[in-house]
Design an enzyme around this catalytic site. Sequence first.
Site, PDB file in Angstrom:
ATOM      1  N   GLU A  92       0.804  -1.220   0.000  1.00 40.08           N
ATOM      2  CA  GLU A  92       0.000   0.000   0.000  1.00 40.08           C
ATOM      3  C   GLU A  92       0.840   1.276   0.000  1.00 40.08           C
ATOM      4  O   GLU A  92       0.314   2.367  -0.218  1.00 40.08           O
ATOM      5  CB  GLU A  92      -0.936  -0.005   1.215  1.00 40.08           C
ATOM      6  CG  GLU A  92      -2.059  -1.035   1.095  1.00 40.08           C
ATOM      7  CD  GLU A  92      -2.959  -1.076   2.309  1.00 40.08           C
ATOM      8  OE1 GLU A  92      -2.527  -0.616   3.386  1.00 40.08           O
ATOM      9  OE2 GLU A  92      -4.087  -1.568   2.194  1.00 40.08           O
ATOM     10  N   GLU A 123       6.686 -22.209   8.003  1.00 40.04           N
ATOM     11  CA  GLU A 123       7.171 -21.340   9.072  1.00 40.04           C
ATOM     12  C   GLU A 123       8.181 -22.052   9.964  1.00 40.04           C
ATOM     13  O   GLU A 123       8.886 -21.417  10.734  1.00 40.04           O
ATOM     14  CB  GLU A 123       6.017 -20.813   9.924  1.00 40.04           C
ATOM     15  CG  GLU A 123       5.346 -21.837  10.796  1.00 40.04           C
ATOM     16  CD  GLU A 123       4.210 -21.230  11.614  1.00 40.04           C
ATOM     17  OE1 GLU A 123       4.208 -21.465  12.831  1.00 40.04           O
ATOM     18  OE2 GLU A 123       3.346 -20.534  11.045  1.00 40.04           O
TER      19      GLU A 123
END
Length: 310
Positions: A92, A123
């Site tokens: 953004e 992960e």
Amino acid sequence: MIISNNHSEDKKKPILTEQINLTSVDLDTKSTLEIVSIFSEADKEPQKAVNLAIPEIVKAVDEISIKLKSKGRLFYIGAGTSGRLGVLDASECPPTFCSPTEMVQGIIAGGEGSLTKSSESLEDISELAINDLKDKKFTINDVLIGITSSGRTPYVLSALKYSKSIKALTISISCVPAEESSFDSDIDIRLLTGPEILAGSTRLKAGTATKMALNIISTSVMIKLGKVYGNRMIDLSVTNTKLLDRALGILHDIASINKELGLELLKKTNGSVKISLLIALSQLDFIQAEKLLEDSDGKLRDALRKVNIN
């Protein structure tokens, strides 16, 4: 499925993000109104958590700003929800602040495919994070923000350790207290939102607090870099009709420029609201305005002061 054979480990108190929230133990027996009300009340906790972490967030903003002013880059790294939040915030920045795409980047375990499909097993692969950072040519000049709600994600812990080992600015964001997890980081941001309404589902309060903190950090850094004047985003990228209207509104509100002149200025400045404002307020030409902004570290207010306009 991974099942521990360490019985002494099983007896330990769960970490904060895995504990049971006593306000929601009978959640499945509640009415819709009661369920929504429980969630609404719980979502007051992220704001409190962010407020308590203000000193560390302030330090992070100041240190990141220094690095980015020196052409460094900011990287978020995480797995699952934490990784997605980092990628979201990074993505953004260019349309909001017209920042180069390489300035703020998000790295998620498993890459782009993990944005829409679960790849939680990744992960646990520590080496993967180091490889991901090396692929980005991460150096001492850059900044790493490692995001791990539980404070125990091997992918993120490995990234933090590697970042610290090469003496890059290293920042950790987690949602557990220091006694439950320690980090090899320069700045340690703890967002203590407590047990989740759904035990262990850190996309809820922990995710909300994390998004709030990332929004504050990236926006504050961009303000420090001169991409904001007053409370207007003057470095926005005019890429669609909505943003063109916003740009014209900013020119009108700050420099009293009508739509016709605003369009003319934006065309002359290749869509730069900041340079258009400086030309309108100072009567400089494009080359003069561009040079003055460069000499003012891109800060419009400083440039206006140099021509005696506040």
